[in-house]
Design an enzyme around this catalytic site. Structure first.
Site, short mmCIF file in Angstrom:
data_model
loop_
_atom_site.label_atom_id
_atom_site.label_comp_id
_atom_site.label_asym_id
_atom_site.label_seq_id
_atom_site.Cartn_x
_atom_site.Cartn_y
_atom_site.Cartn_z
N TYR A 94 40.34 -14.58 54.02
CA TYR A 94 40.27 -15.07 55.93
C TYR A 94 39.70 -14.38 57.13
CZ TYR A 94 41.51 -19.41 53.27
OH TYR A 94 41.05 -20.27 52.92
N TYR A 472 39.46 -26.44 56.52
CA TYR A 472 40.61 -26.64 56.94
C TYR A 472 40.90 -25.14 57.42
CZ TYR A 472 44.45 -23.47 53.77
OH TYR A 472 44.38 -22.76 53.12
N ARG A 473 40.21 -24.37 57.49
CA ARG A 473 40.10 -22.99 57.41
C ARG A 473 39.42 -22.21 57.59
NH1 ARG A 473 45.62 -19.57 54.73
NH2 ARG A 473 45.36 -17.63 56.19
#
Ligand code: ADP
Length: 532
Positions: A94, A472-473
């Site tokens: 991420y 969500y991310r």
């Protein structure tokens, strides 16, 4: 410092002054400006590798406490240096330790590693540099009968993962749901405490979340509105017994009964942890020859080939890994009940392992470690041959037919776009939601392949966002695109966040662009207010 990148718009002389002021606050050895030092503040898995825009900071600063954070933030405001915050910077998949854009200052909070435990009230208070290993080891050393909930892998920050709304595998797996009380340095340098912490004599800062009036903790998650310097985390009392169970099914479309049978068991608490559905291909990754073929970007194996390997190696097409916790009799009874509920599915198989206190964590299978919050890096070891990956993570309802639709949709889309397709993993931090995770490979020395993956990911985000499956991310390179899909009422979500951003961060210094939210001085247009 000659080939040093500078913060955007800053002269070398102002930069030198800022660095000198930072050194005066944190000490010379905790300010990093040399290229060799700054390499550690990049993303080892970056999808921008090979592109000149692959971000690197101009300077990294490692404060020792909240007061030093505050002073560093004031300096960033004085010189209008945009800054990015990391706790342990392990956010692989991420964004890792990297800032969103080259030239930002990185505020590295790894040195802040205070831990307090309240055993009776079952909570911990942690600073940003506390990793899952640190917290687990501290609890073991002190002999507290408490479990943490760990993200995989365990080297990341408890606080960092919580503010990104990460997920683990025990009944306390929704990390933000189990957070209580924060200390925050706001982007202008003011210190704020959420919930009961707003009362300077509070006895219940980490017991009761809401305090009085609006409750603001959510503002500081996935956000650029404050540097979180401390959080309370609720812990799970160590149960006398737990069991890891696997429910294996043989056909691709078995995802439908797998999800639909699990839903009521999850909603009623019979399965009370983050059940995780994996494709059998995850197990195939443990077989080196097959793993290499699965990871070959030039010759991806067909679905038929993958099915043949699954049969040959006797791995179910899907398996659902669940946990059952409590007194031994309850655990055994619930596991029987779970097997009964699944028995009607042709070809279903079950495996389980039971553990009782006192637990021998070191001897456990890696999956069982995750299910009881014992941190480990083992799960990632078998992925070492990959050069990197990033995660595409849409949120979907807890519904078998929708899962099946998503899988077919993804396969068709990836095939159409010429991308490697790996089956998603599904995790259920809440009984009403499944988070799907699809990994994309990233490459160290193949800028062209990375650029192609970026364009596929952008297209997938756009299409699935329009289908109603928001993420969500997401990694740094896709934050703007994901925010674009949250489009209700002409992007009211982005606009309200921009208004809050402008109020709390008038100089627009904290992590501009994080999660697609930019300060006024970085926006070309403010809806409803004309040009800025
Ligand atoms: P981890 O090492 O646990 O994976 P990181 O330290 O890499 O977590 O942080 C992940 C992201 O969370 C960062 O890129 C940053 O955007 C945000 N973040 C981390 N720590 C803080 C903090 N203390 N305050 C605000 N945001 C933070």
């Amino acid at each position: 410092m000659s080939d040093q990148v500078l913060p955007p718009g800053l002269t070398q002389s102002d930069f030198n002054d800022a660095v000198a002021e930072l050194k005066a606050v944190v000490g010379e050895r905790w300010v990093f400006t040399e290229n060799d030092q700054l390499k550690g503040y990049r993303d080892a898995y970056s999808i921008m590798q090979g592109d000149p825009a692959d971000p690197i900071p101009s300077v990294a600063v490692a404060p020792a406490n909240t007061e030093e954070v505050q002073k560093a933030v004031v300096i960033a405001n004085k010189y209008e240096i945009p800054f990015w915050v990391i706790s342990t910077g392990k956010n692989l998949g991420y964004g890792g330790a990297a800032p969103k854009e080259t030239g930002m200052m990185t505020l590295d909070l790894n040195r802040m590693n205070g831990i307090e435990i309240n055993e009776k009230q079952a909570y911990a208070v942690v600073e940003p540099g506390v990793s899952y290993f640190d917290l687990f080891n501290h609890i073991q050393e002190k002999g507290y009968k408490l479990w943490i909930d760990v993200a995989s892998p365990g080297w990341g920050s408890v606080l960092g993962n919580t503010v990104e709304r990460g997920v683990g595998y025990t009944p306390f797996s929704d990390h933000f749901a189990n957070q209580c009380g924060m200390e925050v340095v706001l982007p202008d340098g003011e210190i704020y405490r959420t919930g009961m912490g707003a009362n300077s004599s509070a006895e219940t800062w980490h017991n009761y979340k809401y305090g009085f009036g609006p409750t603001l903790d959510g503002l500081f998650t996935q956000s650029n509105l404050g540097v979180v310097t401390k959080i309370g985390v609720w812990l799970m009392p160590e149960p006398p017994c737990f069991r890891t169970g696997y429910i294996m099914m043989q056909k691709p479309e078995d995802i439908i009964p797998m999800v639909d049978i699990m839903r009521p068991l999850r909603q009623s608490g019979v399965i009370d942890n983050t059940a995780s559905i994996f494709a059998g291909t995850m197990d195939l990754f443990r077989i080196p020859d097959i793993r290499d073929k699965l990871l070959d970007p030039n010759n991806p194996p067909s679905q038929e080939q993958v099915s043949a390997w699954l049969r040959e190696h006797n791995v179910g097409f899907w398996y659902n890994r669940i946990g059952v916790y409590g007194y031994e009799k309850t655990v055994d009874y619930h596991w029987e009940q779970i097997m009964d509920e699944h028995a009607s599915v042709p070809g279903v198989e079950f495996v389980s392992r039971k553990h009782s206190a006192p637990y021998d964590y070191a001897a456990m299978h890696v999956d069982d470690k995750l299910q009881c919050g014992a941190p480990s890096l083992e799960e990632w070891v078998f992925m070492l041959p990959i050069q990197g990956d990033l995660f595409y993570s849409p949120v979907v309802p807890f519904d078998g037919q929708t899962m099946w639709e998503l899988i077919q949709y993804m396969e068709a889309t990836f095939n159409e776009l010429g991308a490697i397709y790996n089956l998603p993993t599904f995790i259920s931090p809440s009984p009403r939601t499944l988070l799907a995770t699809l990994p994309f490979p990233t490459f160290k020395n193949n800028a062209e392949a990375n650029a192609q993956i970026r364009s596929v990911m952008n297209e997938v985000i756009k299409r699935t966002g329009a289908r109603g499956w928001g993420e969500y991310r997401t990694p740094l390179a896709f934050m703007d695109q994901v925010m674009e899909t949250y489009d209700f009422n002409d992007h009211a979500h982005r606009r309200i966040n921009e208004r809050i951003k402008d109020a709390l961060d008038p100089n627009g210094v904290m992590a501009p662009g994080k999660n697609g939210i930019y300060p006024k001085n970085r926006r070309t247009k403010i809806e409803g207010e004309g040009q800025s």
